[in-house]
Design an enzyme around this catalytic site. Structure first.
Site, PDB file in Angstrom:
ATOM      1  N   CYS A   4       3.102   0.707  12.241  1.00 34.09           N
ATOM      2  CA  CYS A   4       4.170   1.064  11.320  1.00 34.09           C
ATOM      3  C   CYS A   4       5.062   2.152  11.903  1.00 34.09           C
ATOM      4  O   CYS A   4       6.230   2.246  11.578  1.00 34.09           O
ATOM      5  CB  CYS A   4       3.607   1.565   9.999  1.00 34.09           C
ATOM      6  SG  CYS A   4       1.915   1.154   9.729  1.00 34.09           S
ATOM      7  N   GLN A  27      -7.245  -1.051   5.082  1.00 34.67           N
ATOM      8  CA  GLN A  27      -7.946  -1.650   6.233  1.00 34.67           C
ATOM      9  C   GLN A  27      -9.430  -1.892   5.923  1.00 34.67           C
ATOM     10  O   GLN A  27     -10.210  -2.194   6.838  1.00 34.67           O
ATOM     11  CB  GLN A  27      -7.828  -0.737   7.472  1.00 34.67           C
ATOM     12  CG  GLN A  27      -6.410  -0.409   7.877  1.00 34.67           C
ATOM     13  CD  GLN A  27      -5.653  -1.605   8.487  1.00 34.67           C
ATOM     14  OE1 GLN A  27      -6.238  -2.649   8.781  1.00 34.67           O
ATOM     15  NE2 GLN A  27      -4.350  -1.454   8.649  1.00 34.67           N
ATOM     16  N   ASN A  36      -6.719   3.188   9.995  1.00 30.72           N
ATOM     17  CA  ASN A  36      -5.907   2.105  10.563  1.00 30.72           C
ATOM     18  C   ASN A  36      -5.724   2.216  12.072  1.00 30.72           C
ATOM     19  O   ASN A  36      -5.412   1.241  12.730  1.00 30.72           O
ATOM     20  CB  ASN A  36      -4.525   2.048   9.893  1.00 30.72           C
ATOM     21  CG  ASN A  36      -3.859   3.389   9.847  1.00 30.72           C
ATOM     22  OD1 ASN A  36      -4.386   4.340   9.283  1.00 30.72           O
ATOM     23  ND2 ASN A  36      -2.699   3.506  10.451  1.00 30.72           N
ATOM     24  N   THR A  77      10.580  -6.651 -13.212  1.00 31.64           N
ATOM     25  CA  THR A  77       9.930  -7.945 -13.460  1.00 31.64           C
ATOM     26  C   THR A  77       8.800  -8.151 -12.456  1.00 31.64           C
ATOM     27  O   THR A  77       9.009  -8.029 -11.250  1.00 31.64           O
ATOM     28  CB  THR A  77      10.961  -9.092 -13.314  1.00 31.64           C
ATOM     29  OG1 THR A  77      12.030  -8.827 -14.221  1.00 31.64           O
ATOM     30  CG2 THR A  77      10.340 -10.438 -13.602  1.00 31.64           C
ATOM     31  N   SER A 112      -2.692  -3.434   0.512  1.00 31.69           N
ATOM     32  CA  SER A 112      -1.556  -4.337   0.757  1.00 31.69           C
ATOM     33  C   SER A 112      -2.069  -5.739   0.998  1.00 31.69           C
ATOM     34  O   SER A 112      -3.072  -5.913   1.697  1.00 31.69           O
ATOM     35  CB  SER A 112      -0.858  -3.922   2.058  1.00 31.69           C
ATOM     36  OG  SER A 112       0.325  -3.240   1.820  1.00 31.69           O
ATOM     37  N   GLY A 113      -1.347  -6.744   0.513  1.00 29.43           N
ATOM     38  CA  GLY A 113      -1.769  -8.130   0.709  1.00 29.43           C
ATOM     39  C   GLY A 113      -1.692  -8.610   2.150  1.00 29.43           C
ATOM     40  O   GLY A 113      -2.563  -9.331   2.627  1.00 29.43           O
ATOM     41  N   HIS A 114      -0.644  -8.152   2.872  1.00 28.66           N
ATOM     42  CA  HIS A 114      -0.400  -8.772   4.181  1.00 28.66           C
ATOM     43  C   HIS A 114      -1.387  -8.360   5.257  1.00 28.66           C
ATOM     44  O   HIS A 114      -1.353  -8.885   6.368  1.00 28.66           O
ATOM     45  CB  HIS A 114       1.043  -8.511   4.638  1.00 28.66           C
ATOM     46  CG  HIS A 114       1.338  -7.095   5.015  1.00 28.66           C
ATOM     47  ND1 HIS A 114       1.508  -6.711   6.310  1.00 28.66           N
ATOM     48  CD2 HIS A 114       1.489  -5.987   4.271  1.00 28.66           C
ATOM     49  CE1 HIS A 114       1.770  -5.405   6.343  1.00 28.66           C
ATOM     50  NE2 HIS A 114       1.761  -4.946   5.117  1.00 28.66           N
ATOM     51  N   ALA A 128       0.815  -1.216   0.000  1.00 25.99           N
ATOM     52  CA  ALA A 128       0.000   0.000   0.000  1.00 25.99           C
ATOM     53  C   ALA A 128       0.850   1.267   0.000  1.00 25.99           C
ATOM     54  O   ALA A 128       0.448   2.283  -0.576  1.00 25.99           O
ATOM     55  CB  ALA A 128      -0.934   0.000   1.197  1.00 25.99           C
TER      56      ALA A 128
HETATM   57  N1  PMP Z   1      -2.384   2.491   4.596  1.00 19.57           N
HETATM   58  C1  PMP Z   1      -2.948   2.017   5.717  1.00 19.57           C
HETATM   59  C2  PMP Z   1      -4.325   2.484   6.088  1.00 19.57           C
HETATM   60  C3  PMP Z   1      -2.250   1.105   6.513  1.00 19.57           C
HETATM   61  O1  PMP Z   1      -2.809   0.623   7.625  1.00 19.57           O
HETATM   62  C4  PMP Z   1      -0.946   0.712   6.124  1.00 19.57           C
HETATM   63  C5  PMP Z   1      -0.134  -0.243   6.970  1.00 19.57           C
HETATM   64  N2  PMP Z   1      -0.025   0.122   8.305  1.00 19.57           N
HETATM   65  C6  PMP Z   1      -0.421   1.231   4.932  1.00 19.57           C
HETATM   66  C7  PMP Z   1      -1.167   2.111   4.195  1.00 19.57           C
HETATM   67  C8  PMP Z   1       0.951   0.838   4.443  1.00 19.57           C
HETATM   68  O2  PMP Z   1       0.972  -0.515   4.095  1.00 19.57           O
HETATM   69  P1  PMP Z   1       2.371  -1.227   3.771  1.00 19.57           P
HETATM   70  O3  PMP Z   1       3.211  -1.050   4.996  1.00 19.57           O
HETATM   71  O4  PMP Z   1       1.983  -2.647   3.557  1.00 19.57           O
HETATM   72  O5  PMP Z   1       2.934  -0.580   2.592  1.00 19.57           O
END
Ligand code: PMP
Length: 376
Positions: free
Chosen positions: A321, A180, A151, A236, A198-200, A70
């Site tokens: 983060c 989120q 988030n 790639t 984001s996938g994770h 993301a």
């Molecule tokens: N946007 C939001 C709302 C998020 O919660 C996060 C991750 N905390 C991100 C962006 C960034 O995602 P990533 O660290 O996977 O790039």
């Protein structure tokens, strides 16, 4: 172990890991190679891309570009639009409760490239109201970026109402960070010009993510090179990550209601328990059930989070983060919290595997810690 930090990251699901492993074994050739195996990988990548769009109910009106997550998607959305359409106008609007991966590129565009940035106020629930957006829209606005679900607090934006306002201005695009939101709340995907994720955060693999955008949009690339992904993002493409991402989105969207019901039970139990403790809940009542944010009235959040961690209960201070740096949450400050409240917030974030038993252990442990640990 009690894992209450799913907004920071989730465990990849078995189906996701399986899709990743299979694509690695069967389609390891470069999707841009012109030989048979490369072409097969290229076709498979195109299929994944179409499948991703169709999961969101979208077709040829939109494109998907596979990215590392993301943060990259948000940067590409903001800078890509700003650099391409700066001749139309120089104004960018974001909410004051965005993730730093939106706020920071927006500030960079303002500081170094002459864009005018307006940070829209949020109300006490942490969302931008249609009235606030309307007040700042004008013909110089080229981009509005407002996240779907916050988030830190789980506050849900009314993307339908907000996008309708933006679209009354033909030169303005509407982007939403849905990191989120996807698979957790209903989203009017077709009403958005661009969205990131984001996938994770949805049981996918770290390092996978995507930006979806309207096909008519021309994004200025941030990474130049071999011209992959229609020139929008060179390098790639990882077909295994793309396949894992699409599997994750498919699983999350197909279980949205069922997961929401499970998570809501745990969320509501936590909410009622927290009301009895020495904390102030900041998440709005009508927010996403996946996130619960509260401030400790008399304790230091970092001390309590560490004490919980010693007991293998994992939660975050503010947003994970950035939580290694101790600072007041800008999101809570924007919602009207005091500096002490914004510096001592704890975020509990859930997924469908969390149980009421875990919630009970968490509340009992927190209650004991708040009695035992000295005040700040
Ligand atoms: N946007 C939001 C709302 C998020 O919660 C996060 C991750 N905390 C991100 C962006 C960034 O995602 P990533 O660290 O996977 O790039």
């Amino acid at each position: 172990m009690i894992y209450f930090d799913s907004a920071a990251s989730t465990r990849p699901s078995p189906a996701v890991l399986d899709a990743f492993a299979k694509a690695n074994q069967e389609y390891f050739a470069n999707p841009s190679s012109v030989h048979g195996l490369g072409r097969a990988s290229g076709r498979r990548l195109d299929e994944e891309r179409s499948r991703l769009l169709s999961l969101f109910g979208l077709g040829k009106t939109h494109r998907a570009v596979f990215l590392s997550g993301a943060s990259e998607a948000n940067n590409l959305a903001l800078k890509g639009i700003a650099f391409s359409y700066q001749n139309r106008g120089k104004k960018i609007l974001i909410s004051s409760a965005e993730h730093p991966s939106v706020t920071m590129p927006a500030k960079e565009l303002a500081a170094r490239f002459g864009f005018e940035l307006i940070e829209l106020a949020v109300n006490e629930d942490g969302v931008v109201t249609p009235e606030e957006l309307e007040r700042h829209m004008d013909k110089d606005v080229i981009l509005v970026s407002i996240l779907g679900v916050n988030n830190e607090t789980g506050a849900i934006s009314d993307l339908n109402a907000l996008s309708q306002i933006v679209h009354r201005f033909p030169k303005a695009y509407f982007h939403s960070d849905l990191t989120q939101a996807i698979g957790k709340v209903d989203v009017p995907y077709a009403s958005l010009d661009l969205f990131s994720f984001s996938g994770h955060k949805l049981h996918g693999i770290k390092g996978s993510g995507a930006l979806i955008y309207r096909s008519s949009i021309r994004l200025t690339p941030l990474i130049h090179g071999g011209g992959q992904e229609d020139g929008v993002r060179s390098g790639t493409v990882s077909l295994p990550l793309a396949a894992s991402l699409v599997t994750a989105v498919g699983e999350e969207l197909s279980h949205l209601k069922e997961n929401e019901a499970k998570v809501t039970l745990v969320h509501d139990y936590l909410w009622n328990g927290l009301k009895e403790l020495d904390v102030r809940i900041f998440s709005p009542e009508n927010g996403s059930p996946y996130v619960l944010d509260f401030s400790l009235n008399h304790h230091k959040a970092s001390v309590i989070v560490e004490a919980l961690s010693q007991k293998e209960i994992y939660v975050s201070t503010a947003s994970a983060c950035s939580s290694k740096i101790e600072h007041a949450s800008t999101v809570l400050l924007a919602m009207g919290a005091t500096n002490d409240e914004a510096s001592n917030a704890i975020r509990v974030s859930l997924d469908e595997s969390n149980s009421l038993e875990e919630a009970k252990v968490f509340l009992d442990t927190l209650s004991t810690l708040l009695k035992e640990v000295h005040h700040r």
